[in-house]
Scaffold this motif. Sequence first.
Motif, mmCIF file in Angstrom:
data_model
loop_
_atom_site.group_PDB
_atom_site.id
_atom_site.type_symbol
_atom_site.label_atom_id
_atom_site.label_comp_id
_atom_site.label_asym_id
_atom_site.label_seq_id
_atom_site.Cartn_x
_atom_site.Cartn_y
_atom_site.Cartn_z
ATOM 1 N N LEU A 245 52.861 51.469 -31.118
ATOM 2 C CA LEU A 245 52.050 51.174 -29.730
ATOM 3 C C LEU A 245 52.982 50.732 -28.485
ATOM 4 C CD1 LEU A 245 49.416 50.967 -28.458
ATOM 5 C CD2 LEU A 245 49.237 48.753 -29.585
ATOM 6 N N LEU A 246 53.579 49.689 -28.815
ATOM 7 C CA LEU A 246 54.547 49.118 -27.499
ATOM 8 C C LEU A 246 55.571 50.060 -27.363
ATOM 9 C CD1 LEU A 246 55.103 46.888 -26.061
ATOM 10 C CD2 LEU A 246 56.698 45.792 -27.658
ATOM 11 N N ARG A 247 55.958 51.045 -28.035
ATOM 12 C CA ARG A 247 57.065 51.963 -27.830
ATOM 13 C C ARG A 247 56.459 53.167 -26.903
ATOM 14 N NH1 ARG A 247 59.108 52.431 -32.108
ATOM 15 N NH2 ARG A 247 57.988 54.333 -32.918
ATOM 16 N N GLU A 248 55.189 53.650 -27.318
ATOM 17 C CA GLU A 248 54.524 54.631 -26.169
ATOM 18 C C GLU A 248 54.108 53.721 -24.976
ATOM 19 O OE1 GLU A 248 51.573 56.409 -28.485
ATOM 20 O OE2 GLU A 248 52.884 57.138 -29.987
ATOM 21 N N VAL A 249 53.774 52.465 -25.012
ATOM 22 C CA VAL A 249 53.419 51.973 -23.538
ATOM 23 C C VAL A 249 54.686 51.925 -22.945
ATOM 24 C CG1 VAL A 249 52.712 49.902 -22.573
ATOM 25 C CG2 VAL A 249 51.268 50.564 -24.681
ATOM 26 N N ARG A 250 55.618 51.565 -23.223
ATOM 27 C CA ARG A 250 56.986 51.362 -22.549
ATOM 28 C C ARG A 250 57.382 52.956 -22.070
ATOM 29 N NH1 ARG A 250 60.586 47.257 -26.323
ATOM 30 N NH2 ARG A 250 59.506 45.370 -25.404
ATOM 31 N N THR A 251 57.186 53.956 -22.977
ATOM 32 C CA THR A 251 57.663 55.425 -22.939
ATOM 33 C C THR A 251 56.705 55.920 -21.678
ATOM 34 O OG1 THR A 251 58.268 55.771 -24.863
ATOM 35 C CG2 THR A 251 57.810 57.430 -23.550
ATOM 36 N N GLN A 252 55.363 55.703 -21.689
ATOM 37 C CA GLN A 252 54.397 56.166 -20.660
ATOM 38 C C GLN A 252 54.473 55.392 -19.419
ATOM 39 O OE1 GLN A 252 50.608 56.925 -22.047
ATOM 40 N NE2 GLN A 252 49.480 56.550 -19.931
ATOM 41 N N GLY A 253 54.810 54.076 -19.157
ATOM 42 C CA GLY A 253 55.216 53.244 -18.115
ATOM 43 C C GLY A 253 53.974 53.022 -17.337
ATOM 44 N N GLY A 254 54.284 52.566 -16.078
ATOM 45 C CA GLY A 254 52.960 52.074 -15.069
ATOM 46 C C GLY A 254 52.474 50.709 -15.300
ATOM 47 N N HIS A 255 51.522 50.286 -14.609
ATOM 48 C CA HIS A 255 50.891 49.187 -14.641
ATOM 49 C C HIS A 255 49.875 49.109 -15.507
ATOM 50 C CE1 HIS A 255 53.675 46.942 -11.771
ATOM 51 N NE2 HIS A 255 53.439 47.916 -11.132
ATOM 52 N N ALA A 256 49.134 50.422 -15.472
ATOM 53 C CA ALA A 256 47.954 50.452 -16.572
ATOM 54 C C ALA A 256 47.993 51.802 -17.228
ATOM 55 C CB ALA A 256 46.647 49.990 -15.770
ATOM 56 N N GLY A 257 47.060 52.117 -18.113
ATOM 57 C CA GLY A 257 46.985 53.362 -18.645
ATOM 58 C C GLY A 257 46.280 53.631 -19.825
ATOM 59 N N THR A 258 46.079 54.728 -20.561
ATOM 60 C CA THR A 258 45.343 55.054 -21.722
ATOM 61 C C THR A 258 46.172 55.739 -22.526
ATOM 62 O OG1 THR A 258 44.131 57.029 -20.956
ATOM 63 C CG2 THR A 258 43.243 54.731 -20.667
ATOM 64 N N LEU A 259 46.153 55.784 -23.992
ATOM 65 C CA LEU A 259 46.868 56.442 -24.792
ATOM 66 C C LEU A 259 46.372 56.290 -26.249
ATOM 67 C CD1 LEU A 259 48.698 54.209 -26.856
ATOM 68 C CD2 LEU A 259 50.095 54.283 -24.464
ATOM 69 N N GLU A 260 46.606 57.370 -27.198
ATOM 70 C CA GLU A 260 46.183 56.971 -28.670
ATOM 71 C C GLU A 260 47.443 57.167 -29.313
ATOM 72 O OE1 GLU A 260 43.657 59.938 -31.733
ATOM 73 O OE2 GLU A 260 43.725 60.486 -29.370
ATOM 74 N N SER A 261 47.384 55.765 -30.279
ATOM 75 C CA SER A 261 48.436 55.638 -30.994
ATOM 76 C C SER A 261 48.187 54.784 -32.261
ATOM 77 C CB SER A 261 49.491 54.630 -30.139
ATOM 78 O OG SER A 261 50.696 54.489 -30.972
ATOM 79 N N ALA A 262 49.018 54.529 -33.163
ATOM 80 C CA ALA A 262 48.839 53.835 -34.399
ATOM 81 C C ALA A 262 49.235 52.215 -34.064
ATOM 82 C CB ALA A 262 49.744 54.140 -35.473
ATOM 83 N N GLY A 263 48.004 51.465 -34.341
ATOM 84 C CA GLY A 263 48.171 50.142 -34.053
ATOM 85 C C GLY A 263 49.166 49.266 -34.983
ATOM 86 N N LEU A 264 49.140 47.822 -34.768
ATOM 87 C CA LEU A 264 50.167 47.128 -35.706
ATOM 88 C C LEU A 264 49.621 47.101 -37.280
ATOM 89 C CD1 LEU A 264 50.584 43.776 -33.451
ATOM 90 C CD2 LEU A 264 52.231 45.833 -33.876
ATOM 91 N N ASP A 265 48.344 47.482 -37.414
ATOM 92 C CA ASP A 265 47.800 47.578 -38.633
ATOM 93 C C ASP A 265 47.951 48.898 -39.166
ATOM 94 O OD1 ASP A 265 46.100 48.810 -36.901
ATOM 95 O OD2 ASP A 265 44.279 47.557 -37.799
ATOM 96 N N GLY A 266 48.668 50.192 -38.632
ATOM 97 C CA GLY A 266 48.620 51.332 -38.835
ATOM 98 C C GLY A 266 47.518 52.397 -38.853
ATOM 99 N N VAL A 267 46.403 51.448 -38.368
ATOM 100 C CA VAL A 267 44.992 52.613 -37.946
ATOM 101 C C VAL A 267 45.228 53.275 -36.316
ATOM 102 C CG1 VAL A 267 42.679 52.445 -37.647
ATOM 103 C CG2 VAL A 267 43.994 51.046 -39.143
#
Length: 603
Positions: free
Chosen positions: A117-139
């Motif tokens: 999740l954190l890697r995709e946020v950093r990859t996407q960049g910007g101050h705000a945004g939306t995405l679909e990813s696996a959380g810390l619990d793998g869901v």
Amino acid sequence: MKNLYHAWLSGIRSRLILLTLLSMIPVALVIIHSAVEARDINSRQAVENLATLAAVIRERVEAGHEEPLGAVEHLTAMDRAAVRTPVATLWDPEGRVLARAPDIAGPAGGDSAEADLLREVRTQGGHAGTLESAGLDGVTRGYAYTVFGSDDERRIVTVGLSTDVLFSEVDALFQRTLLLLGAVFLFALGIAWLLGEVAVRRPVGRLASAARQISDGRLNVRVGDIHGASELTTLAGAFDRMVENLEQYEQEQEATQQKLSRSRDELEEKVRERTDQLARASDAATERAASLERQRKEMTVLNELTDLLQSCRTLDETRAIIQRSLGELFAGLSGTVYLFSEDGHSLERITGWGEYHEEHPDTFAPDDCWALRLGRTWVYDPEARNPACRHDGNSEIGSICAPMHAEGKTLGVLHVAGGAHGVSPGESAGENERLVDATAARLGLALSNIRLREALRNLTIRDPLTGLYNRRFVDETLEPEVERCRRAERPLSVLMLDVDHFKQFNDTYGHDAGDVVLVAVAHLLQKLFIGAELPCRLGGEEFLVILPEADGDRARDRAEELREAIAELALFHQGRSLGTVTTSVGVATWPEPVSEPDALIDA
């Protein structure tokens, strides 16, 4: 399956249902498109709610009203009813979790720098945004994030919601839409089937059945009134009128065909009659041409025969000529030429030709021939009532006898036989009778002239008392005979005969008695010497016999035979015996001892 598919498509009702389905496809596409757009709108609304929650958490943390964990738990608890169990997480720049609510992945403070999740946020960049990813619990969830604070105290807030929860309402709405669409399709299909059955298939079925019966030749079939679409009702009426017109047309065609058939039969009959007439005319012309050609050939043969006979000197010369010419003229037939004998008491065969001529007699009496009795041509037909001539050798075949006349006298008869009526293949009895008459006329004139020439010549070369050749004949013949023997390298002998004491016979018994002796000797010579041997009277009591190809010994033998035969003669005159007649016979032979022909008589 392919055959079933084509059979299904071939029905009108099936095509109507298919047309209904095809027409509803655009409606279905519009409904599905609207459902998809509604799903996208609801999805965006849910994500915007997550983004709003993340922004609120950021504001509370920045305002310092609460500790980060308390702010996260307070806001997530407050908005759970709206967003259905959201998961909020506060991160520092190094990836440590500062706060999480609910804490489903373990206590806060853990290092999660390598989390997806954190890697995709950093990859996407910007101050705000939306995405679909696996959380810390793998869901896997849909997340909204926001980044705030200075570079040393930068924070990241993520708020996520499970995709199943996020799209559950949208999916339920989409499913309801599809069910509704299916129900509409089924209803439309039912209506299309009912309309196709009542308004289309049944009327069209009646039309199709009527069309099949008409195609089988049953033109009395009608569709009648049908209930259905107005177009089909109109079509049924037009169909019945068409069938009525067709039936009327067929009747007219049948009547026309009958007339044409009668006309054709009449025309064919006329053509046959005309063809028969032309064929008969052609056959007649062909027969006429053939008859003319036969007549031309007959005239040619008859003219050649006449020319050859005119060149003959004796009847003996005519035999081969007549045989060859008449054999050609009467091809396939047989025949014989008869002439009256010198005494006129019988007819003698001159020559003959063909298969049956050997069955004809050499001589017969004039009364044996009906043609000579009647003085006209006689036609014998085995199947007719005319009797056959007695000289006819075979009464089972037809024959024609034609008298040969010349200068008002009957010279003989021409007898032709072979086949019924004496007709050769392809000819009629009338044509053969005509040809026989023409031939008999030609032969009569020619043979009469030859006999006349022979009579005239005999007067010059025959002795009138004895009938033997005279001195003139000897002078004309001896030298040619010697020449002929010279060419053949054969000898020739002559016998010189002198009646002994002939003057005494005349003085004792009279000149008439002397003539009896001379005639008796002459007849004996004619009897003993025949063929090429030529007995002659030189004059008075002197006789000469020419013996071609006979040597001296042969001649002496014949001379002795002659002397003995004369000595045996018993002669009487006026009832008186003339006594024994003796002769002196001399023999001369060429080329030895006599070398010159002229010396043979003098020797």
